[in-house]
Design a protein around this motif. Structure first.
Motif, PDB file in Angstrom:
ATOM      1  N   ALA A 196      -0.404  18.469   4.486  1.00  0.00           N
ATOM      2  CA  ALA A 196       0.470  17.328   4.764  1.00  0.00           C
ATOM      3  C   ALA A 196       0.061  16.145   3.885  1.00  0.00           C
ATOM      4  O   ALA A 196      -1.104  15.730   3.909  1.00  0.00           O
ATOM      5  CB  ALA A 196       0.380  16.941   6.232  1.00  0.00           C
ATOM      6  N   PRO A 197       0.975  15.566   3.098  1.00  0.00           N
ATOM      7  CA  PRO A 197       0.626  14.446   2.212  1.00  0.00           C
ATOM      8  C   PRO A 197       0.160  13.211   2.973  1.00  0.00           C
ATOM      9  O   PRO A 197      -0.510  12.347   2.404  1.00  0.00           O
ATOM     10  CB  PRO A 197       1.943  14.161   1.478  1.00  0.00           C
ATOM     11  CG  PRO A 197       2.764  15.409   1.618  1.00  0.00           C
ATOM     12  CD  PRO A 197       2.385  15.988   2.942  1.00  0.00           C
ATOM     13  N   PHE A 198       0.491  13.125   4.249  1.00  0.00           N
ATOM     14  CA  PHE A 198       0.179  11.937   5.052  1.00  0.00           C
ATOM     15  C   PHE A 198      -0.901  12.201   6.103  1.00  0.00           C
ATOM     16  O   PHE A 198      -1.257  11.300   6.866  1.00  0.00           O
ATOM     17  CB  PHE A 198       1.452  11.454   5.759  1.00  0.00           C
ATOM     18  CG  PHE A 198       2.175  12.549   6.500  1.00  0.00           C
ATOM     19  CD1 PHE A 198       1.835  12.876   7.796  1.00  0.00           C
ATOM     20  CD2 PHE A 198       3.183  13.268   5.875  1.00  0.00           C
ATOM     21  CE1 PHE A 198       2.481  13.897   8.467  1.00  0.00           C
ATOM     22  CE2 PHE A 198       3.842  14.293   6.542  1.00  0.00           C
ATOM     23  CZ  PHE A 198       3.486  14.602   7.840  1.00  0.00           C
ATOM     24  N   ALA A 199      -1.411  13.433   6.173  1.00  0.00           N
ATOM     25  CA  ALA A 199      -2.423  13.781   7.176  1.00  0.00           C
ATOM     26  C   ALA A 199      -3.416  14.761   6.565  1.00  0.00           C
ATOM     27  O   ALA A 199      -3.229  15.976   6.644  1.00  0.00           O
ATOM     28  CB  ALA A 199      -1.766  14.388   8.415  1.00  0.00           C
ATOM     29  N   PRO A 200      -4.475  14.264   5.957  1.00  0.00           N
ATOM     30  CA  PRO A 200      -5.463  15.127   5.287  1.00  0.00           C
ATOM     31  C   PRO A 200      -6.053  16.177   6.222  1.00  0.00           C
ATOM     32  O   PRO A 200      -6.363  15.889   7.379  1.00  0.00           O
ATOM     33  CB  PRO A 200      -6.541  14.135   4.838  1.00  0.00           C
ATOM     34  CG  PRO A 200      -5.838  12.813   4.752  1.00  0.00           C
ATOM     35  CD  PRO A 200      -4.806  12.835   5.836  1.00  0.00           C
ATOM     36  N   GLY A 201      -6.158  17.402   5.697  1.00  0.00           N
ATOM     37  CA  GLY A 201      -6.784  18.481   6.458  1.00  0.00           C
ATOM     38  C   GLY A 201      -5.872  19.194   7.425  1.00  0.00           C
ATOM     39  O   GLY A 201      -6.324  20.074   8.173  1.00  0.00           O
ATOM     40  N   VAL A 202      -4.584  18.854   7.419  1.00  0.00           N
ATOM     41  CA  VAL A 202      -3.626  19.461   8.345  1.00  0.00           C
ATOM     42  C   VAL A 202      -2.448  19.993   7.539  1.00  0.00           C
ATOM     43  O   VAL A 202      -2.024  19.374   6.559  1.00  0.00           O
ATOM     44  CB  VAL A 202      -3.129  18.432   9.389  1.00  0.00           C
ATOM     45  CG1 VAL A 202      -2.153  19.068  10.359  1.00  0.00           C
ATOM     46  CG2 VAL A 202      -4.299  17.818  10.135  1.00  0.00           C
ATOM     47  N   SER A 203      -1.899  21.133   7.959  1.00  0.00           N
ATOM     48  CA  SER A 203      -0.716  21.651   7.274  1.00  0.00           C
ATOM     49  C   SER A 203       0.488  20.758   7.576  1.00  0.00           C
ATOM     50  O   SER A 203       0.520  20.049   8.597  1.00  0.00           O
ATOM     51  CB  SER A 203      -0.413  23.084   7.710  1.00  0.00           C
ATOM     52  OG  SER A 203       0.114  23.111   9.029  1.00  0.00           O
ATOM     53  N   LEU A 204       1.472  20.804   6.709  1.00  0.00           N
ATOM     54  CA  LEU A 204       2.672  19.993   6.891  1.00  0.00           C
ATOM     55  C   LEU A 204       3.363  20.328   8.203  1.00  0.00           C
ATOM     56  O   LEU A 204       3.778  19.435   8.953  1.00  0.00           O
ATOM     57  CB  LEU A 204       3.625  20.208   5.717  1.00  0.00           C
ATOM     58  CG  LEU A 204       4.935  19.419   5.748  1.00  0.00           C
ATOM     59  CD1 LEU A 204       4.662  17.920   5.791  1.00  0.00           C
ATOM     60  CD2 LEU A 204       5.795  19.770   4.530  1.00  0.00           C
ATOM     61  N   ALA A 205       3.477  21.616   8.515  1.00  0.00           N
ATOM     62  CA  ALA A 205       4.141  22.018   9.762  1.00  0.00           C
ATOM     63  C   ALA A 205       3.389  21.488  10.973  1.00  0.00           C
ATOM     64  O   ALA A 205       3.996  20.911  11.890  1.00  0.00           O
ATOM     65  CB  ALA A 205       4.236  23.540   9.833  1.00  0.00           C
ATOM     66  N   SER A 246       7.177  -6.659  11.495  1.00  0.00           N
ATOM     67  CA  SER A 246       5.843  -6.730  10.896  1.00  0.00           C
ATOM     68  C   SER A 246       4.744  -6.474  11.925  1.00  0.00           C
ATOM     69  O   SER A 246       3.603  -6.200  11.557  1.00  0.00           O
ATOM     70  CB  SER A 246       5.619  -8.095  10.243  1.00  0.00           C
ATOM     71  OG  SER A 246       5.633  -9.134  11.212  1.00  0.00           O
ATOM     72  N   ALA A 247       5.094  -6.541  13.223  1.00  0.00           N
ATOM     73  CA  ALA A 247       4.098  -6.308  14.280  1.00  0.00           C
ATOM     74  C   ALA A 247       3.918  -4.822  14.587  1.00  0.00           C
ATOM     75  O   ALA A 247       2.981  -4.443  15.282  1.00  0.00           O
ATOM     76  CB  ALA A 247       4.514  -7.044  15.557  1.00  0.00           C
ATOM     77  N   ILE A 248       4.810  -3.988  14.073  1.00  0.00           N
ATOM     78  CA  ILE A 248       4.780  -2.562  14.386  1.00  0.00           C
ATOM     79  C   ILE A 248       3.814  -1.833  13.445  1.00  0.00           C
ATOM     80  O   ILE A 248       4.005  -1.853  12.222  1.00  0.00           O
ATOM     81  CB  ILE A 248       6.187  -1.940  14.270  1.00  0.00           C
ATOM     82  CG1 ILE A 248       7.122  -2.584  15.281  1.00  0.00           C
ATOM     83  CG2 ILE A 248       6.131  -0.424  14.462  1.00  0.00           C
ATOM     84  CD1 ILE A 248       8.581  -2.133  15.160  1.00  0.00           C
ATOM     85  N   PRO A 249       2.780  -1.184  13.983  1.00  0.00           N
ATOM     86  CA  PRO A 249       1.882  -0.382  13.135  1.00  0.00           C
ATOM     87  C   PRO A 249       2.543   0.963  12.817  1.00  0.00           C
ATOM     88  O   PRO A 249       2.617   1.840  13.664  1.00  0.00           O
ATOM     89  CB  PRO A 249       0.631  -0.211  14.002  1.00  0.00           C
ATOM     90  CG  PRO A 249       1.114  -0.345  15.411  1.00  0.00           C
ATOM     91  CD  PRO A 249       2.349  -1.211  15.395  1.00  0.00           C
ATOM     92  N   VAL A 250       3.035   1.107  11.614  1.00  0.00           N
ATOM     93  CA  VAL A 250       3.798   2.291  11.238  1.00  0.00           C
ATOM     94  C   VAL A 250       2.861   3.427  10.824  1.00  0.00           C
ATOM     95  O   VAL A 250       2.091   3.278   9.877  1.00  0.00           O
ATOM     96  CB  VAL A 250       4.765   1.967  10.079  1.00  0.00           C
ATOM     97  CG1 VAL A 250       5.577   3.200   9.693  1.00  0.00           C
ATOM     98  CG2 VAL A 250       5.692   0.821  10.462  1.00  0.00           C
ATOM     99  N   PRO A 251       2.895   4.569  11.518  1.00  0.00           N
ATOM    100  CA  PRO A 251       2.043   5.708  11.144  1.00  0.00           C
ATOM    101  C   PRO A 251       2.396   6.239   9.750  1.00  0.00           C
ATOM    102  O   PRO A 251       3.546   6.118   9.299  1.00  0.00           O
ATOM    103  CB  PRO A 251       2.364   6.754  12.226  1.00  0.00           C
ATOM    104  CG  PRO A 251       2.876   5.956  13.385  1.00  0.00           C
ATOM    105  CD  PRO A 251       3.634   4.825  12.772  1.00  0.00           C
ATOM    106  N   PRO A 252       1.440   6.847   9.063  1.00  0.00           N
ATOM    107  CA  PRO A 252       1.659   7.314   7.689  1.00  0.00           C
ATOM    108  C   PRO A 252       2.830   8.278   7.530  1.00  0.00           C
ATOM    109  O   PRO A 252       3.465   8.297   6.470  1.00  0.00           O
ATOM    110  CB  PRO A 252       0.334   8.003   7.343  1.00  0.00           C
ATOM    111  CG  PRO A 252      -0.675   7.327   8.204  1.00  0.00           C
ATOM    112  CD  PRO A 252       0.035   7.011   9.480  1.00  0.00           C
ATOM    113  N   VAL A 253       3.137   9.082   8.557  1.00  0.00           N
ATOM    114  CA  VAL A 253       4.235  10.040   8.425  1.00  0.00           C
ATOM    115  C   VAL A 253       5.547   9.338   8.115  1.00  0.00           C
ATOM    116  O   VAL A 253       6.354   9.820   7.311  1.00  0.00           O
ATOM    117  CB  VAL A 253       4.361  10.917   9.693  1.00  0.00           C
ATOM    118  CG1 VAL A 253       4.621  10.091  10.948  1.00  0.00           C
ATOM    119  CG2 VAL A 253       5.462  11.956   9.513  1.00  0.00           C
TER     120      VAL A 253
END
Length: 297
Positions: free
Chosen positions: A157-166, A220-227
């Motif tokens: 996953a490009p946004f979650a190191p060490g985990v598959s995209l699925a 701007s107050a919302i912490p947006v996850p990398p996904v």
């Protein structure tokens, strides 16, 4: 309960099941199924009591079916409701080989005098509760973006190191039931709850607001996850479309009385919900949800 009102909800998982089918990861979509139903119960102030599932396929694969039901059972444990039964349907010719679909049905109860939403007023405070990821809506667009990126489900996953995209995309929908019920019991400051599913912020928040009122959100107050940053960038998805399609990191919005904003925030925090102040209720004559600032994509 002393004067209970029964509340019911039904839902599915949408095209998220297609990723489960194509990747062979079947033990999480059942959690999504329960979450989508019971989160719709708790927004009415109701405690989930029972759940039934519907599992339809062309030809039953026992191991696959068992994995799906295992997830459903885990979701019910998390939500504190009983899995009392379900239906498994084999329909060759209707479903392609390997395909299946899910539907869920939940019944809960609430005290008549504690049903939500209650009176919402101009100036009330909006708190967002963090999501666990994409949850269970917007996956038709997600799948198109993955196809455009030419990535396989087993790719990193490009946004979650060490985990598959699925695996990263199949992280199940957060079940807010137990902590929200605890917060509702601890304070009477919570006036309404909005589950951010299909339609995102513009369609789900106004559902719990009376006519003439809307929501002003500070993006701007919302912490947006990398996904979500990856989806926006890789798919070229504009901010307005992100807000209408995805939860962008906020899976539930809580409306708290302005006079008791601190009390409500403390109750949500004590329940482990991690509330984030994201806006307020305002008078609205046109667009019901207005924004300031920008998502940190």
């Amino acid at each position: 309960f002393s004067d209970p009102v029964l509340v019911a909800a039904n839902d599915g998982v949408g095209t998220k099941v297609k990723i489960a089918i194509e990747s062979g990861i079947h033990d999480t979509v059942g959690i999504d199924l329960v979450a989508m139903c019971v989160n719709d119960l708790v927004v009415q102030g109701a405690e989930p009591l029972l759940f039934l599932d519907y599992y339809a396929t062309g030809k039953l694969d026992p191991q696959e079916g068992a994995a799906v039901v295992k997830g459903i059972a885990a979701g019910c444990v998390d939500a504190g409701c009983a899995l009392i039964g379900g239906e498994t349907a084999e329909m060759p010719g209707l479903y392609a080989k390997g395909d299946y679909d899910l539907a869920g049905f939940a019944v809960g109860a609430a005290e008549r005098g504690r049903l939500l939403p209650k009176a919402v007023a101009d100036g009330d405070i909006l708190f967002g509760l963090p999501s666990s990821g994409v949850h269970s809506n917007g996956f038709s667009l997600v799948r198109r973006i993955v196809e455009r990126a030419r990535l396989g489900w087993d790719a990193p996953a490009p946004f979650a190191p060490g985990v598959s995209l699925a695996a990263a995309l199949l992280v199940p929908t957060r079940i807010y039931v137990r902590p929200l019920l605890a917060a509702l019991k601890a304070t009477d400051s919570i006036a309404a709850l909005a589950h951010i599913t299909g339609g995102g912020f513009p369609e789900n928040i106004p559902r719990v607001l009376p006519d003439g009122l809307g929501a002003a959100l500070d993006l701007s107050a919302i912490p947006v996850p990398p996904v979500f940053s990856w989806l926006a960038r890789e798919g070229g998805v504009a901010e307005k479309e992100m807000l209408r399609t995805f939860n962008c990191g906020i899976g539930m919005v809580v409306v708290v009385s302005k006079a008791k904003a601190d009390e409500g925030e403390q109750a949500l925090a004590a329940a482990g919900l991690g509330p984030i102040r994201i806006g307020e209720v305002v008078r609205a004559t046109g667009e019901r949800v207005v924004t300031r600032g920008a998502l940190k994509l």
